[in-house]
Design a protein around this motif. Structure first.
Motif, short mmCIF file in Angstrom:
data_model
loop_
_atom_site.label_atom_id
_atom_site.label_comp_id
_atom_site.label_asym_id
_atom_site.label_seq_id
_atom_site.Cartn_x
_atom_site.Cartn_y
_atom_site.Cartn_z
N UNK B 103 34.09 35.21 2.75
CA UNK B 103 34.31 35.83 4.06
C UNK B 103 35.53 36.73 3.93
N UNK B 104 35.86 37.44 5.00
CA UNK B 104 36.95 38.41 4.95
C UNK B 104 37.90 38.18 6.11
N UNK B 105 39.15 38.52 5.93
CA UNK B 105 40.11 38.32 7.02
C UNK B 105 41.20 39.39 6.99
N UNK B 106 41.75 39.66 8.18
CA UNK B 106 42.94 40.51 8.30
C UNK B 106 44.14 39.64 8.65
N UNK B 107 43.89 38.35 8.94
CA UNK B 107 44.98 37.44 9.29
C UNK B 107 45.66 37.02 8.00
N UNK B 108 46.62 37.83 7.53
CA UNK B 108 47.17 37.64 6.19
C UNK B 108 48.31 36.65 6.11
N UNK B 109 48.22 35.53 6.85
CA UNK B 109 49.27 34.52 6.78
C UNK B 109 48.86 33.49 5.72
N UNK B 110 49.18 33.77 4.44
CA UNK B 110 48.79 32.86 3.37
C UNK B 110 49.98 31.99 2.98
N UNK B 111 49.71 30.93 2.23
CA UNK B 111 50.78 30.13 1.66
C UNK B 111 50.25 29.46 0.40
N UNK B 112 51.13 28.90 -0.40
CA UNK B 112 50.74 28.22 -1.63
C UNK B 112 50.62 26.74 -1.33
N UNK B 113 49.43 26.16 -1.62
CA UNK B 113 49.27 24.74 -1.32
C UNK B 113 49.79 23.88 -2.47
N UNK B 114 49.67 22.55 -2.37
CA UNK B 114 50.27 21.63 -3.32
C UNK B 114 49.79 21.82 -4.74
N UNK B 115 48.54 22.34 -4.93
CA UNK B 115 48.02 22.52 -6.29
C UNK B 115 48.20 23.95 -6.78
N UNK B 116 48.99 24.74 -6.08
CA UNK B 116 49.25 26.10 -6.54
C UNK B 116 48.25 27.13 -6.08
N UNK B 117 47.26 26.73 -5.28
CA UNK B 117 46.30 27.70 -4.77
C UNK B 117 46.91 28.47 -3.59
N UNK B 123 43.14 26.83 5.01
CA UNK B 123 42.87 26.24 3.70
C UNK B 123 41.82 26.99 2.89
N UNK B 124 41.40 28.18 3.33
CA UNK B 124 40.43 28.95 2.55
C UNK B 124 41.16 29.68 1.43
N UNK B 125 40.58 29.64 0.21
CA UNK B 125 41.22 30.27 -0.95
C UNK B 125 41.21 31.79 -0.82
N UNK B 126 42.37 32.39 -1.13
CA UNK B 126 42.45 33.85 -1.21
C UNK B 126 41.86 34.28 -2.55
N UNK B 127 40.98 35.27 -2.55
CA UNK B 127 40.34 35.74 -3.78
C UNK B 127 40.98 37.05 -4.24
N UNK B 128 41.01 37.25 -5.54
CA UNK B 128 41.55 38.51 -6.05
C UNK B 128 40.43 39.56 -6.17
N UNK B 129 40.74 40.69 -6.78
CA UNK B 129 39.79 41.78 -6.86
C UNK B 129 38.51 41.43 -7.62
N UNK B 130 38.60 40.43 -8.52
CA UNK B 130 37.41 40.06 -9.28
C UNK B 130 36.70 38.86 -8.67
N UNK B 131 37.16 38.42 -7.50
CA UNK B 131 36.47 37.33 -6.82
C UNK B 131 36.94 35.94 -7.24
N UNK B 132 38.04 35.85 -7.99
CA UNK B 132 38.56 34.56 -8.43
C UNK B 132 39.70 34.13 -7.49
#
Lengths: 248, 250
Positions: B103-117, B123-132
């Motif tokens: 999915x896509x979002x403009x709500x860019x309030x991200x943070x790093x969770x306990x496992x480094x994600x 809690x949705x993972x942010x994906x990079x340009x290659x989808x990872x």
């Protein structure tokens, strides 16, 4: 006397038809590109009465048979402009119409609030492709584009296409088909014209709310009058039936 | 009689659209402080005409068109938090939903969770340009995002290490974006293909506010309410005319 009953009833029918037009206008008081219709009443074809004498028919005057809904001409005067900020939208300055392709054929519209569909074509809010001067849909693609005042669609690499604009020589032949679209019923004389647009604006509805409400009031009262006339004619008829021929 | 009923329905359709517009404005007002929220409008669309006897070309009433999102930028509010990412211009961050779809979002309030994600606030993972998913490596003491989307990890020894490259995505037709769970957007069939876009820019350390213009929302509310009243009046007139008909006998 029976004829009076029919004339009054015709008044009821004509007033209710006028009410339909006014209600539809008011419902679209906020619809972009909407043009109000005018309920015009006319008289049923009148006829001349003639008194038949033994030798000849002597004219005694005209008689009318009440009103009817004659036509609903569209008022094509421009509506006020609203700023939308949409770079692919524009209001038309002057009497022209944008040309759009619908499944039912070419239609015309003043509601210039365009967007890009999944295939990258410039489309109306209802998804109908907007046509360029060659009569072809405009392929905008993925990159940001905007409309210029002369109707050119400009992408990052320069002009992409120029929108067609059609000016009717006889707007009376244009019939509304909903969704802000108009159809040439034959004889509208749609001629290509060079566009003068107001990009970033949208033409609002031209419905004059005060006039429509006043007409609605007048129509409702005229309906009431016709109703009273029907009752009066009915009463006269009742008196005739009950009293004429009664001895005491 | 049938003609009279049409006036009733035209008026009712105007009231219906007025109510839908008030609904949309209420959503706008409620989200005036929602990060990345995009204002929505319900444009009225004239209904196809019906042709009662003797009334040529009457447009009978109005309907609510498909909701139109306003995709213009909201204001940028600086927060100083490294994973607050505002977008200016076209663009959306891709995130992975719980069911594995993107999915896509403009709500860019991200943070790093306990496992480094790197995750959004749901809690949705942010994906990079290659989808990872973007993962901060072990031992990093901080992270930094550059305006062109480079994610850099600052290591304990003072060196920086590239972690991922963020890309902004944009559909062919933004009108085809459907609201998804938790303030995300899902690309429906009418959105066309979604691809990386170059026109947008990431503003690190900032959030994009809602683009609701309260003043024009208030004006819209007044207009929608008056349109509702206007049509209620027309409905009443049609009703009175009908009552006149009922009094013809009696």
């Amino acid at each position: 006397m029976i004829r009076g009953l029919y004339s009054a009833a015709a008044g009821l029918v004509a007033a209710s038809a006028a009410e339909d037009v006014l209600a539809a206008n008011l419902a679209n008081a906020d619809t972009p590109g909407f043009k109000q219709a005018r309920p015009l009443q006319g008289a049923f074809a009148g006829m001349y009465l003639q008194r038949l004498t033994a030798a000849e028919a002597v004219p005694v005057g005209a008689i009318g048979f009440g009103p009817q809904m004659a036509e609903t001409p569209i008022d094509f005067r421009p509506g006020p402009l609203q700023a939308t900020g949409n770079p692919l939208g524009a209001a038309v300055d002057g009497p022209g119409f944008f040309v759009v392709q619908t499944p039912a054929g070419v239609r015309y519209t003043r509601a210039g609030d365009f967007t890009v569909d999944a295939q990258g074509r410039l489309v109306t809010r209802q998804g109908y492709p907007v046509l360029d001067q060659q009569g072809a849909p405009v392929n905008v693609g993925r990159d940001p584009a905007h409309l210029n005042a002369d109707g050119t669609v400009v992408g990052p690499g320069g002009p992409v296409a120029r929108l067609a604009l059609a000016v009717p020589s006889n707007p009376g032949a244009l019939r509304p088909v909903g969704e802000g679209l108009y159809q040439d019923t034959g004889g509208a004389g749609m001629a290509p014209a060079s566009a003068v647009l107001r990009p970033g604006f949208l033409e609002a509805s031209n419905v004059d709310v005060v006039v429509q409400m006043t007409r609605l009031l007048a129509v409702a009262r005229s309906f009431e009058t016709s109703q009273a006339l029907v009752r009066a004619a009915d009463q006269t008829l009742a008196d005739t039936v009950e009293r004429v021929g009664r001895l005491a | 009689m049938e003609a009279l009923i049409q006036g009733l329905w035209s008026a009712a359709s105007g009231m219906e659209v007025g109510a839908r517009q008030v609904d949309a404005l209420a959503v706008d007002m409620a989200n005036v402080n929602t990060v990345g929220f995009k204002s929505v409008q319900v444009p009225p669309v004239a209904l196809p005409p019906r042709a009662p006897a003797g009334v040529p070309g009457l447009e009978a009433g109005v309907g609510a068109g498909a909701p139109v999102r306003d995709w213009t930028d909201g204001a940028v509010e600086f927060t100083g938090r490294p994973w607050d990412l505002a977008i200016q211009g076209p663009g959306l961050f891709p995130v992975r939903l719980a069911d594995g779809t993107t999915a896509y979002t403009r709500a860019g309030a991200f943070h790093v969770d306990g496992s480094g994600n790197v995750v959004d606030r749901f809690g949705h993972f942010l994906l990079d340009g290659s989808g990872q998913p973007v993962v901060v490596p072990q031992g990093a003491v901080g992270t930094r995002v550059t305006p062109d989307g480079q994610v850099l990890a600052e290591m304990a020894d003072g060196s920086t290490r590239p972690v991922a490259t963020l890309s902004l995505f944009w559909p062919q037709s933004p009108d085809g974006l459907q609201p998804g769970p938790d303030g995300t957007w899902v690309a429906g069939a009418s959105a066309g293909s979604v691809a990386a876009v170059s026109g947008g820019r990431i503003v690190p350390g900032a959030l994009e506010t809602a683009n609701v213009d309260v003043a024009s929302a208030m004006v819209g509310l007044v207009l929608a309410q008056r349109a509702y009243q206007l049509n209620a009046q027309a409905l009443q007139t049609a009703d009175q005319m009908w009552a006149e008909v009922n009094r013809l006998r009696g």
